[in-house]
Design a protein around this motif. Structure first.
Motif, PDB file in Angstrom:
ATOM      1  N   SER A 190       1.004  -0.809   0.125  1.00  0.00           N
ATOM      2  CA  SER A 190       0.187  -0.056  -0.183  1.00  0.00           C
ATOM      3  C   SER A 190       1.272   1.317  -0.153  1.00  0.00           C
ATOM      4  O   SER A 190       0.081   1.642   0.499  1.00  0.00           O
ATOM      5  CB  SER A 190      -1.418   0.214   1.308  1.00  0.00           C
ATOM      6  OG  SER A 190      -0.425   0.368   2.374  1.00  0.00           O
ATOM      7  N   PHE A 223      -2.212   5.084  -7.056  1.00  0.00           N
ATOM      8  CA  PHE A 223      -2.248   5.679  -6.105  1.00  0.00           C
ATOM      9  C   PHE A 223      -2.743   7.218  -6.382  1.00  0.00           C
ATOM     10  O   PHE A 223      -2.621   7.439  -7.738  1.00  0.00           O
ATOM     11  CB  PHE A 223      -0.924   5.791  -5.179  1.00  0.00           C
ATOM     12  CG  PHE A 223      -0.189   4.637  -4.624  1.00  0.00           C
ATOM     13  CD1 PHE A 223      -0.172   4.264  -3.794  1.00  0.00           C
ATOM     14  CD2 PHE A 223       0.716   3.926  -5.323  1.00  0.00           C
ATOM     15  CE1 PHE A 223       0.055   2.952  -2.719  1.00  0.00           C
ATOM     16  CE2 PHE A 223       0.981   2.834  -4.759  1.00  0.00           C
ATOM     17  CZ  PHE A 223       0.618   2.341  -3.923  1.00  0.00           C
ATOM     18  N   GLU A 266      -4.126   4.425  -1.677  1.00  0.00           N
ATOM     19  CA  GLU A 266      -4.251   3.108  -2.746  1.00  0.00           C
ATOM     20  C   GLU A 266      -4.913   3.373  -3.076  1.00  0.00           C
ATOM     21  O   GLU A 266      -6.779   3.031  -2.933  1.00  0.00           O
ATOM     22  CB  GLU A 266      -3.724   2.040  -2.101  1.00  0.00           C
ATOM     23  CG  GLU A 266      -3.280   0.698  -2.482  1.00  0.00           C
ATOM     24  CD  GLU A 266      -3.625  -0.587  -1.611  1.00  0.00           C
ATOM     25  OE1 GLU A 266      -3.460  -1.427  -2.934  1.00  0.00           O
ATOM     26  OE2 GLU A 266      -3.926  -0.134  -0.451  1.00  0.00           O
TER      27      GLU A 266
END
Length: 534
Positions: free
Chosen positions: A60, A198, A282
């Motif tokens: 992440s 992201f 994320e």
């Protein structure tokens, strides 16, 4: 230790704390660069700051984001569309980002009368997407988004939805943004095929160039409801928050925010130039987020979702500042004037502390009368400190004096002052808020005529005149006599918000009133004591 000596030391401790807490940051800290002013003074073609890679095994974190070609500078030719309401204008560029946000209300105007732009020119923009695959990432920053619709979207009378599409060689990204008149928006990001990416709410806004010790950076509300703040220059670059509900990048009065109260967000912090934090969330093939950009105004945030008011951060004294702010807000909502709200709040504080203040001031009066006897005891037992202290305690007990009685009210006032200082320094509501038109038209800035600082010094001087004292050190007496002058000069040299000075002046005036009441009460007490003896 005598109460008078302890009080003097507490006052000096308060002054020193105040100077360290506020004065040092103003006099010796370099002011943050105001990007709006910088743009007005010079045009620069400098390259965007480079963001270092986070090295982590956690999936992440944006570990695959390279340090090059990830924050290109937008120019006017890159603009896809603009969105505006009565209070703001948003510019969206060809990379599907919020390139600029302008506040249109008069209270936010710059000194030269221009609308305030809150996003730094060369900083990472809100809604920017970064891919962990470097090839896709490089292609994405060279491929413009497609938008079909009016280039001028008016949301003054209601929300509007815009759709932005970016077609890359291996994936298509679609951003659907529904923007509200108050600056709130919903964001849906869809990818045509699974791809790791992201998205960021952007670098914190840069809308204020004050030299005060302000809190700037990012704020995360974790899935457990804990507020975490990472200030500028303090990012480690490895901070990860799974299931966070709020991610906010904030300046003194404004913020850019992502939130998801239902499913939460996996948030990573990237360390950028000067160890400043940058938020990344994320992505998913079907990502839904709530968003907001604009002033950290309580009523606006509460209208979007009451839980968003947690982004209003007051620094070290938040635990006191938040309840103080809510009390001030309630008083303001009742009377409609922030200046009078500050005055009534000060009165409320004095009333709450009055029982303690009364006992403390009465103890000071008794100590003043006992001063000659205390001096005799010091002289008589100067070679035997233990016995001198014992005799003094016997004398205190005999006359019903608590030598520590005057300390507690003063100790309580110190955190009250600093907590209120934070409120008056950070509350957006005070921007442009007038107290008396023609004199104090903006409680967030200094008194233009220096009347309040002078009144503060004068009231402190008068307060000293009517307060019992027992100076034994001539140097200490001189320092305290000149103390009001020094404080007044400091508040004139450093442009403290007039709302804060108004609180201090009001507090002094109410303290003077209290002292008169106590002086008269003690005079009656002495007369009654004499009458009973006679």
């Amino acid at each position: 230790m005598e109460q008078q000596d302890l009080n003097k030391r507490l006052i000096m401790a308060f002054v020193l704390s105040f100077l360290v807490f506020v004065g040092y940051s103003y006099l010796f800290t370099k002011a943050p660069q105001n990007e709006t002013a910088k743009q007005a003074l010079e045009q620069t073609n400098s390259s965007s700051p480079k963001a270092p890679t986070i090295k982590s095994d956690d999936k992440s974190t944006p570990q695959g984001v390279t340090a090059s070609k990830n924050t290109p500078t937008s120019s006017n030719s890159d603009v896809l569309l603009s969105v505006h309401s009565h209070s703001y204008k948003i510019t969206i560029d060809s990379l599907g980002r919020i390139a600029q946000y302008e506040l249109l209300e008069d209270k936010y105007k710059t000194k030269d009368g221009k609308d305030l732009q809150i996003l730094g020119k060369n900083e990472t923009k809100p809604l920017e997407v970064r891919f962990t695959d470097t090839k896709i990432n490089d292609e994405a920053f060279k491929t413009p988004y497609i938008y079909e619709g009016s280039s001028n979207v008016d949301v003054t009378n209601g929300a509007k939805t815009i759709t932005l599409t970016q077609k890359l060689s291996s994936v298509t990204i679609t951003k659907t943004i529904t923007i509200q008149p108050n600056g709130a928006y919903s964001l849906d990001v869809k990818t045509s095929s699974p791809v790791a990416y992201f998205i960021t709410p952007g670098h914190r806004p840069m809308a204020d160039s004050s030299r005060y010790m302000l809190v700037r950076g990012v704020l995360i509300k974790t899935k457990d409801g804990v507020i975490k703040t990472i200030e500028d220059k303090k990012a480690k670059g490895d901070e990860v928050f799974k299931g966070a509900t709020i991610a906010s990048a904030f300046d003194r009065y404004v913020a850019t925010i992502f939130y998801n109260f239902k499913d939460g967000m996996n948030v990573s912090i990237l360390k950028v130039e000067n160890d400043n934090p940058l938020i990344f969330v994320e992505g998913k093939p079907n990502l839904h987020l709530g968003g907001y950009i604009g002033p950290k105004e309580h009523n606006i945030l509460a209208a979007i979702d009451p839980k968003l008011t947690d982004v209003i951060e007051f620094g070290w004294f938040t635990f006191l500042s938040k309840p103080f702010f809510h009390i001030l807000l309630a008083i303001h909502n009742a009377i409609g004037n922030w200046g009078w709200a500050i005055i009534l709040f000060t009165l409320l504080v004095k009333l709450v502390l009055f029982p303690l203040s009364y006992k403390g001031m009465m103890s000071m009066q008794k100590l003043k009368d006992l001063a000659p006897k205390m001096k005799d005891l010091k002289e008589k037992y100067k070679d035997d400190p233990a016995k001198m202290n014992m005799k003094m305690m016997e004398m205190y007990k005999k006359h019903g004096v608590n030598p520590m009685g005057g300390c507690l009210p003063m100790l309580l006032q110190i955190p009250v002052f600093f907590a209120l200082y934070r409120v008056l320094l950070n509350a957006d509501e005070l921007q442009g808020a007038a107290w008396i038109h023609g004199w104090i038209d903006n409680l967030a800035v200094a008194d233009p005529y220096y009347i309040l600082p002078i009144l503060m010094g004068a009231s402190m001087w008068f307060q000293q005149r009517i307060t019992p004292n027992n100076f034994t050190d001539p140097m200490q007496e001189k320092i305290f006599k000149w103390f009001p002058v020094g404080m007044a000069l400091m508040f004139i040299i450093m442009p403290f918000p007039s709302g804060l000075v108004l609180y201090w002046v009001t507090n002094n005036l109410f303290t003077i009133g209290q002292q008169y009441v106590i002086n008269k009460a003690y005079a009656k007490h002495k007369e009654a004591a004499k009458h009973n003896k006679g």
